[in-house]
Motif scaffolding. Structure first.
Motif, mmCIF file in Angstrom:
data_model
loop_
_atom_site.group_PDB
_atom_site.id
_atom_site.type_symbol
_atom_site.label_atom_id
_atom_site.label_comp_id
_atom_site.label_asym_id
_atom_site.label_seq_id
_atom_site.Cartn_x
_atom_site.Cartn_y
_atom_site.Cartn_z
ATOM 1 N N GLN A 104 0.819 -1.206 0.000
ATOM 2 C CA GLN A 104 0.000 0.000 0.000
ATOM 3 C C GLN A 104 0.852 1.255 0.000
ATOM 4 O O GLN A 104 0.561 2.220 -0.711
ATOM 5 C CB GLN A 104 -0.922 -0.006 1.220
ATOM 6 N N ARG A 105 1.917 1.250 0.798
ATOM 7 C CA ARG A 105 2.798 2.422 0.846
ATOM 8 C C ARG A 105 3.437 2.679 -0.507
ATOM 9 O O ARG A 105 3.554 3.829 -0.954
ATOM 10 C CB ARG A 105 3.877 2.210 1.911
ATOM 11 N N LEU A 106 3.829 1.609 -1.189
ATOM 12 C CA LEU A 106 4.455 1.756 -2.493
ATOM 13 C C LEU A 106 3.457 2.255 -3.535
ATOM 14 O O LEU A 106 3.790 3.062 -4.402
ATOM 15 C CB LEU A 106 5.049 0.412 -2.940
ATOM 16 N N LEU A 107 2.209 1.776 -3.442
ATOM 17 C CA LEU A 107 1.184 2.190 -4.398
ATOM 18 C C LEU A 107 0.834 3.670 -4.262
ATOM 19 O O LEU A 107 0.380 4.298 -5.213
ATOM 20 C CB LEU A 107 -0.088 1.351 -4.205
ATOM 21 N N GLU A 108 1.045 4.225 -3.089
ATOM 22 C CA GLU A 108 0.678 5.619 -2.850
ATOM 23 C C GLU A 108 1.695 6.612 -3.417
ATOM 24 O O GLU A 108 1.406 7.802 -3.510
ATOM 25 C CB GLU A 108 0.524 5.855 -1.342
ATOM 26 N N ARG A 109 2.856 6.134 -3.811
ATOM 27 C CA ARG A 109 3.868 7.030 -4.360
ATOM 28 C C ARG A 109 3.387 7.679 -5.650
ATOM 29 O O ARG A 109 2.957 6.993 -6.585
ATOM 30 C CB ARG A 109 5.170 6.265 -4.622
ATOM 31 N N GLU A 110 3.455 8.984 -5.710
ATOM 32 C CA GLU A 110 2.950 9.712 -6.883
ATOM 33 C C GLU A 110 3.834 9.498 -8.114
ATOM 34 O O GLU A 110 3.375 9.678 -9.245
ATOM 35 C CB GLU A 110 2.850 11.205 -6.565
ATOM 36 N N ASP A 111 5.092 9.145 -7.892
ATOM 37 C CA ASP A 111 6.001 8.933 -9.022
ATOM 38 C C ASP A 111 6.216 7.443 -9.318
ATOM 39 O O ASP A 111 7.164 7.071 -9.997
ATOM 40 C CB ASP A 111 7.352 9.589 -8.741
ATOM 41 N N ALA A 112 5.325 6.598 -8.807
ATOM 42 C CA ALA A 112 5.500 5.150 -8.930
ATOM 43 C C ALA A 112 5.438 4.681 -10.379
ATOM 44 O O ALA A 112 4.657 5.184 -11.185
ATOM 45 C CB ALA A 112 4.437 4.421 -8.111
ATOM 46 N N VAL A 113 6.311 3.719 -10.694
ATOM 47 C CA VAL A 113 6.280 3.039 -11.990
ATOM 48 C C VAL A 113 6.180 1.543 -11.697
ATOM 49 O O VAL A 113 7.038 0.984 -11.014
ATOM 50 C CB VAL A 113 7.552 3.313 -12.822
ATOM 51 N N TRP A 114 5.125 0.936 -12.204
ATOM 52 C CA TRP A 114 4.894 -0.483 -11.948
ATOM 53 C C TRP A 114 4.914 -1.288 -13.234
ATOM 54 O O TRP A 114 4.544 -0.783 -14.295
ATOM 55 C CB TRP A 114 3.536 -0.688 -11.269
ATOM 56 N N THR A 139 9.258 0.806 -9.474
ATOM 57 C CA THR A 139 8.830 0.747 -8.076
ATOM 58 C C THR A 139 8.531 -0.669 -7.623
ATOM 59 O O THR A 139 8.868 -1.068 -6.506
ATOM 60 C CB THR A 139 7.576 1.618 -7.871
ATOM 61 N N GLY A 140 7.868 -1.435 -8.488
ATOM 62 C CA GLY A 140 7.510 -2.793 -8.119
ATOM 63 C C GLY A 140 6.918 -3.554 -9.287
ATOM 64 O O GLY A 140 6.621 -2.984 -10.347
ATOM 65 N N VAL A 141 6.743 -4.844 -9.091
ATOM 66 C CA VAL A 141 6.214 -5.732 -10.123
ATOM 67 C C VAL A 141 5.010 -6.476 -9.561
ATOM 68 O O VAL A 141 5.073 -7.031 -8.457
ATOM 69 C CB VAL A 141 7.284 -6.752 -10.583
ATOM 70 N N ILE A 142 3.921 -6.455 -10.309
ATOM 71 C CA ILE A 142 2.711 -7.185 -9.938
ATOM 72 C C ILE A 142 2.516 -8.309 -10.939
ATOM 73 O O ILE A 142 2.602 -8.102 -12.155
ATOM 74 C CB ILE A 142 1.488 -6.248 -9.941
ATOM 75 N N LEU A 143 2.249 -9.512 -10.436
ATOM 76 C CA LEU A 143 2.090 -10.684 -11.299
ATOM 77 C C LEU A 143 0.734 -11.333 -11.078
ATOM 78 O O LEU A 143 0.253 -11.425 -9.940
ATOM 79 C CB LEU A 143 3.184 -11.717 -11.020
ATOM 80 N N LEU A 211 1.857 -2.722 -18.814
ATOM 81 C CA LEU A 211 1.272 -4.063 -18.871
ATOM 82 C C LEU A 211 2.000 -4.907 -19.912
ATOM 83 O O LEU A 211 2.171 -4.486 -21.062
ATOM 84 C CB LEU A 211 -0.213 -3.992 -19.246
ATOM 85 N N ILE A 212 2.413 -6.097 -19.490
ATOM 86 C CA ILE A 212 3.067 -7.049 -20.383
ATOM 87 C C ILE A 212 2.336 -8.384 -20.282
ATOM 88 O O ILE A 212 2.045 -8.864 -19.178
ATOM 89 C CB ILE A 212 4.557 -7.250 -19.998
ATOM 90 N N GLY A 213 2.052 -8.980 -21.431
ATOM 91 C CA GLY A 213 1.266 -10.205 -21.430
ATOM 92 C C GLY A 213 2.071 -11.485 -21.585
ATOM 93 O O GLY A 213 3.304 -11.480 -21.636
ATOM 94 N N ASN A 214 1.346 -12.555 -21.674
ATOM 95 C CA ASN A 214 1.895 -13.900 -21.833
ATOM 96 C C ASN A 214 2.744 -14.010 -23.099
ATOM 97 O O ASN A 214 2.446 -13.401 -24.126
ATOM 98 C CB ASN A 214 0.724 -14.889 -21.888
ATOM 99 N N GLU A 215 3.821 -14.808 -23.022
ATOM 100 C CA GLU A 215 4.757 -14.937 -24.135
ATOM 101 C C GLU A 215 4.095 -15.412 -25.427
ATOM 102 O O GLU A 215 4.434 -14.952 -26.516
ATOM 103 C CB GLU A 215 5.885 -15.912 -23.769
ATOM 104 N N ALA A 216 3.163 -16.330 -25.301
ATOM 105 C CA ALA A 216 2.541 -16.905 -26.502
ATOM 106 C C ALA A 216 1.324 -16.114 -26.970
ATOM 107 O O ALA A 216 1.145 -15.873 -28.165
ATOM 108 C CB ALA A 216 2.147 -18.360 -26.238
#
Length: 262
Positions: A104-114, A139-143, A211-216
């Motif tokens: 949550q703290r990371l998501l609140e960053r105004e300059d965040a890049v995910w 900032t972080g990676v969501i999977l 956003l990056i998708g599945n390889e295939a």
């Protein structure tokens, strides 16, 4: 010294190497080799839960000094080969605790890049993406939950230590996560063949999600529809798509370039 492959501690490490469920339940994963051990000792020494070395490894004064304050178990070369996932073990491996982050703290960053990865399956791709994410200041990676396990031995090795420094989270509902990011003020950019503008055209200002998708199959239609902007990477020849890690690298470095005003 542990000299039997039937030893319970040896079997424990083997299970951690092979089974994602075992890793999740215990909150542990395995690292191998001197380089990875140096990374964790530098960045998160408290994460080391179990450490195993061969006699030859511990015989080097510099290496023995580095591990002396932790406590370790000496194992035979044969046992190390059974415990290791690599073909030629370097004589050291450890079970380490999974890093924890305040999402949550990371998501609140105004300059965040995910980076948001949907159903990524290739361990090498994920490891490369994590290394690139660190280098580009992500900032972080969501999977999505169906993505390859971050703590798969092949992923761990290919991150080259970035696994301890780049916040990462799995989500049970990828689309709901994207909606939450948008409600939090993020702009979502999706690498997509149907992109209406080339990847170096958007400003990538403020909270940004790539956003990056599945390889295939690429991104699902629902994930693509959730994006605020579809961007395309120009290609010549007969290539229909780029490797997921390459696409991610291009977009996060374009974001990095824009923010540095280069």
């Amino acid at each position: 010294m542990i000299s039997s492959t039937a030893n319970p501690r040896v079997k424990h490490i083997v299970q951690l190497q092979k089974k994602a469920r075992e890793r999740r339940e215990q909150g542990l994963f395995v690292i191998e080799g001197r380089k990875m051990l140096e990374e964790v000792l530098r960045d998160a020494p408290e994460a080391v839960a179990e450490l195993y070395v061969t006699e030859e490894y511990a015989a080097f004064p510099e290496q023995e000094k580095a591990i002396s304050g932790i406590g370790y178990e000496i194992v035979s070369d044969e046992v190390m080969k059974v415990m290791a996932d690599t073909m030629e073990p370097q004589g050291v491996l450890a079970a380490v605790r999974m890093p924890q982050y305040d999402k949550q703290r990371l998501l609140e960053r105004e300059d965040a890049v995910w980076l948001a990865l949907e159903d990524l399956r290739d361990p090498g791709n994920l490891g490369t993406i994590l290394r690139t994410a660190e280098a580009a200041g992500v900032t972080g990676v969501i999977l999505s939950r169906n993505s390859v396990d971050m703590y798969n031995p092949k992923v761990v090795r290919s991150t080259m230590g970035a696994i301890f420094r780049v916040p990462h989270f799995y989500t049970e509902n990828f689309l709901a996560e994207l909606s939450e990011l948008k409600r939090g003020g993020a702009c979502l950019y999706a690498a997509h063949l149907a992109g209406t503008q080339e990847y170096d055209m958007p400003a990538y200002a403020g909270k940004t999600v790539i956003l990056i998708g599945n390889e295939a199959g690429g991104l699902s239609s629902a994930a693509a529809e959730a994006a605020d902007c579809l961007v395309k990477i120009p290609m010549e020849g007969k290539a229909e798509s780029l490797n997921a890690a390459v696409a991610a690298a291009l977009l996060v470095y374009e974001t990095y370039r824009r923010r540095r005003g280069v």
